[in-house]
Motif scaffolding. Structure first.
Motif, PDB file in Angstrom:
ATOM      1  N   CYS A  10     -10.026  -1.614  -0.865  1.00 54.08           N
ATOM      2  CA  CYS A  10      -8.769  -2.359  -0.712  1.00 54.08           C
ATOM      3  C   CYS A  10      -7.619  -1.369  -0.598  1.00 54.08           C
ATOM      4  CB  CYS A  10      -8.556  -3.295  -1.897  1.00 54.08           C
ATOM      5  SG  CYS A  10      -6.952  -4.138  -1.887  1.00 54.08           S
ATOM      6  N   SER A  11      -6.824  -1.508   0.439  1.00 56.75           N
ATOM      7  CA  SER A  11      -5.702  -0.599   0.656  1.00 56.75           C
ATOM      8  C   SER A  11      -4.546  -0.837  -0.299  1.00 56.75           C
ATOM      9  CB  SER A  11      -5.194  -0.725   2.104  1.00 56.75           C
ATOM     10  OG  SER A  11      -4.764  -2.044   2.361  1.00 56.75           O
ATOM     11  N   GLU A  12      -4.539  -1.968  -1.014  1.00 60.12           N
ATOM     12  CA  GLU A  12      -3.460  -2.277  -1.947  1.00 60.12           C
ATOM     13  C   GLU A  12      -3.726  -1.738  -3.344  1.00 60.12           C
ATOM     14  OE1 GLU A  12      -0.517  -3.699  -1.474  1.00 60.12           O
ATOM     15  OE2 GLU A  12      -0.846  -3.870   0.673  1.00 60.12           O
ATOM     16  N   CYS A  13      -4.932  -1.967  -3.859  1.00 63.93           N
ATOM     17  CA  CYS A  13      -5.222  -1.572  -5.244  1.00 63.93           C
ATOM     18  C   CYS A  13      -6.287  -0.494  -5.356  1.00 63.93           C
ATOM     19  CB  CYS A  13      -5.646  -2.788  -6.070  1.00 63.93           C
ATOM     20  SG  CYS A  13      -7.202  -3.541  -5.527  1.00 63.93           S
ATOM     21  N   CYS A  27      -6.913  -7.656  -6.717  1.00 63.31           N
ATOM     22  CA  CYS A  27      -5.468  -7.901  -6.611  1.00 63.31           C
ATOM     23  C   CYS A  27      -5.135  -9.166  -5.839  1.00 63.31           C
ATOM     24  CB  CYS A  27      -4.778  -6.704  -5.948  1.00 63.31           C
ATOM     25  SG  CYS A  27      -5.272  -6.421  -4.228  1.00 63.31           S
ATOM     26  N   ALA A  29      -5.178  -9.844  -2.739  1.00 63.05           N
ATOM     27  CA  ALA A  29      -4.511  -9.663  -1.446  1.00 63.05           C
ATOM     28  C   ALA A  29      -5.493  -9.988  -0.322  1.00 63.05           C
ATOM     29  CB  ALA A  29      -3.997  -8.236  -1.303  1.00 63.05           C
ATOM     30  N   THR A  32      -6.975  -6.844   3.292  1.00 57.91           N
ATOM     31  CA  THR A  32      -6.661  -5.464   2.913  1.00 57.91           C
ATOM     32  C   THR A  32      -7.908  -4.615   2.700  1.00 57.91           C
ATOM     33  OG1 THR A  32      -6.554  -6.120   0.576  1.00 57.91           O
ATOM     34  CG2 THR A  32      -4.481  -6.128   1.821  1.00 57.91           C
ATOM     35  N   THR A 220       5.164  -1.029   2.771  1.00 60.36           N
ATOM     36  CA  THR A 220       4.729  -2.301   3.324  1.00 60.36           C
ATOM     37  C   THR A 220       5.929  -3.233   3.450  1.00 60.36           C
ATOM     38  OG1 THR A 220       4.214  -3.121   1.110  1.00 60.36           O
ATOM     39  CG2 THR A 220       2.452  -2.002   2.306  1.00 60.36           C
ATOM     40  N   THR A 224       6.659  -1.928  -1.159  1.00 54.21           N
ATOM     41  CA  THR A 224       5.830  -1.011  -1.927  1.00 54.21           C
ATOM     42  C   THR A 224       5.221   0.033  -1.013  1.00 54.21           C
ATOM     43  OG1 THR A 224       3.914  -2.482  -1.689  1.00 54.21           O
ATOM     44  CG2 THR A 224       5.306  -2.773  -3.643  1.00 54.21           C
ATOM     45  N   LYS A 229      -3.926   2.921  -3.712  1.00 53.06           N
ATOM     46  CA  LYS A 229      -3.219   3.231  -4.953  1.00 53.06           C
ATOM     47  C   LYS A 229      -3.556   4.625  -5.479  1.00 53.06           C
ATOM     48  CE  LYS A 229      -0.531  -0.175  -5.938  1.00 53.06           C
ATOM     49  NZ  LYS A 229       0.919   0.038  -6.086  1.00 53.06           N
TER      50      LYS A 229
END
Length: 456
Positions: A10-13, A27, A29, A32, A220, A224, A229
């Motif tokens: 996941c590119s977010e978390c 997360c 999302a 992602t 983004t 953020t 992460k």
């Protein structure tokens, strides 16, 4: 050759999964999770081989009292506000990540900083998004000295580090990390694996060669930092350059700092000659009109290691809608909903049929709870159409029971307000100073009803 292993991250978390899925279960999302190839892991050496390594290891185990506690040597960026956010200056060997929306001024402030530092030390500015001609045109437009800054247009991380070993810079800028790539990673630049491996490689290079590296990161749509992460975990300092396109002011806020305080705030003004630092931001945020209007009030917030005076404005008006609007700019909307409930329960003010609009002047984003009492006061002032004293400041946290709770650094906040000419303050009773502040009347309150009686 064995089959190459793939994983989904996941590119977010940064959570990893065995197969692709539309929503990240960690997360929550959507869209992602992306695929990347895991580099092959070499087999562990045998015990006999490990015995041969014993004489080659330079590291040793130490106790904490044997560690050298000398202060890390820092050097200034040339901007006091930038140094403040970094914790006092740039630490050699540190990895710094600076993010911000397009057009905020990331490349501008870094180009200004590097041109100033190039006068006294070796520097290297690496651009991957712009050509060297574009960088030179911006430097000439800003009137910066360009005869000593070393520049490089390259996106391959290994090549950049090899050239950096020859140039031996004290500080290096990578603009930006999203366009960098490594030869042995089989994915496109900007992907999870490329960003992660490139940042890790540059961080190791910074630590081993005592080179301070500043990496520019994209953000983004919600503001953020983009990318995995782990990118924020591996670097030493993460800062964000914030500011709307229609405002000439920019705020530099520290989100993570291993060498200083977090949530430190630096204020800059965008001019034709680039970003100029603002040494007294309270004076700018307090640039009010001559006539005091209802719903306008000054509060004292704490940003990093210093107090900051900002103006909060509230507008309460009868709503024609079935569901009245609650709009906040610079404040948390859920906090506003909670304070409206407290105001109804313990202040006797019903605004369920009113539209409520709240704005923090100057584009400052307030996250601490010391703004609670000032926000409620501004709401009551607008609802009653009653203009407050121009020389009044208010701060304090409001609890669900209507009590006024103390906030940290109360005396420093009052001194900052007195320095700017304010004569009256409504503060939590626990923050009331034991010694009188010259030229200021300080009123301590314990509950919301006491505060409203003192004000109205």
């Amino acid at each position: 050759m064995g089959k190459k292993k793939t994983a989904f991250v996941c590119s977010e978390c940064g959570a990893e999964f065995a197969r692709w899925q539309g929503q990240c279960s960690e997360c929550k999302a959507w869209n992602t999770v992306t695929e990347f190839r895991v580099p092959s892991i070499k087999s562990a050496p045998s015990s006999s081989a490990m015995a041969g390594y014993a004489g080659m290891v330079d590291a040793k185990v130490q106790t904490l009292d044997e560690v050298n506690l000398e202060t890390l040597p820092r050097f200034s960026t040339g901007f006091k506000e930038f140094d403040r956010v970094l914790g006092g200056g740039v630490v050699p060997g540190s990895a710094i990540l600076i993010g911000g929306s397009p057009g905020a001024g990331k490349s501008t402030v870094l180009l200004q900083t590097m041109c100033l530092l190039a006068e006294s030390m070796n520097t290297l500015y690496v651009t991957g998004e712009e050509s060297l001609q574009q960088v030179a045109m911006r430097a000439n437009r800003l009137g910066l000295p360009t005869n000593k800054l070393r520049t490089l247009a390259e996106t391959n991380v290994e090549t950049i580090c090899q050239l950096a070993l020859q140039e031996k810079p004290s500080i290096m800028v990578i603009d930006s990390i999203q366009v960098m790539h490594m030869s042995d990673v089989q994915s496109a630049p900007g992907s999870v694996s490329q960003v992660r491996e490139s940042a890790a490689y540059l961080t190791r290079f910074a630590k081993q060669n005592q080179v301070a590296i500043i990496m520019v990161g994209h953000v983004t749509k919600d503001g953020t930092l983009a990318g995995p992460k782990v990118l924020e975990h591996c670097i030493d300092c993460s800062i964000l350059l914030e500011g709307s396109s229609d405002s000439r002011f920019r705020t530099l806020r520290g989100n993570k700092n291993r060498f200083g305080a977090v949530n430190e705030l630096g204020v800059f003004a965008m001019t034709g000659q680039g970003l100029k630092e603002v040494s007294n931001p309270s004076a700018i945020f307090l640039n009010r009109g001559e006539e005091q209007t209802p719903g306008s009030l000054v509060m004292v917030i704490w940003e990093g290691t210093r107090p900051l005076l900002v103006e909060v404005q509230a507008l309460v008006d009868y709503s024609q809608l079935a569901n009245p609007r609650r709009v906040t700019v610079g404040l948390e909307q859920n906090r506003l909903a909670m304070l409206l409930a407290v105001l109804h329960r313990h202040g006797g003010l019903q605004v369920s049929d009113q539209d409520v609009f709240v704005n923090v002047v100057g584009g400052v984003k307030v996250s601490e709870t010391s703004a609670d009492l000032a926000l409620i006061t501004a709401l009551v002032s607008s609802f009653k159409n009653f203009a407050l004293d121009r020389q009044l400041v208010v701060f304090g946290e409001v609890g669900l029971g209507g009590e006024i709770r103390p906030v940290p650094s109360g005396q420093e906040r009052l001194r900052e307000a007195a320095k700017h000419g304010f004569k009256r303050a409504i503060v939590p009773n626990a923050n009331k100073p034991k010694e009188l502040i010259e030229g200021m009347e300080v009123i301590g309150v314990n509950s919301l009803s006491e505060a409203l009686d003192a004000l109205f």
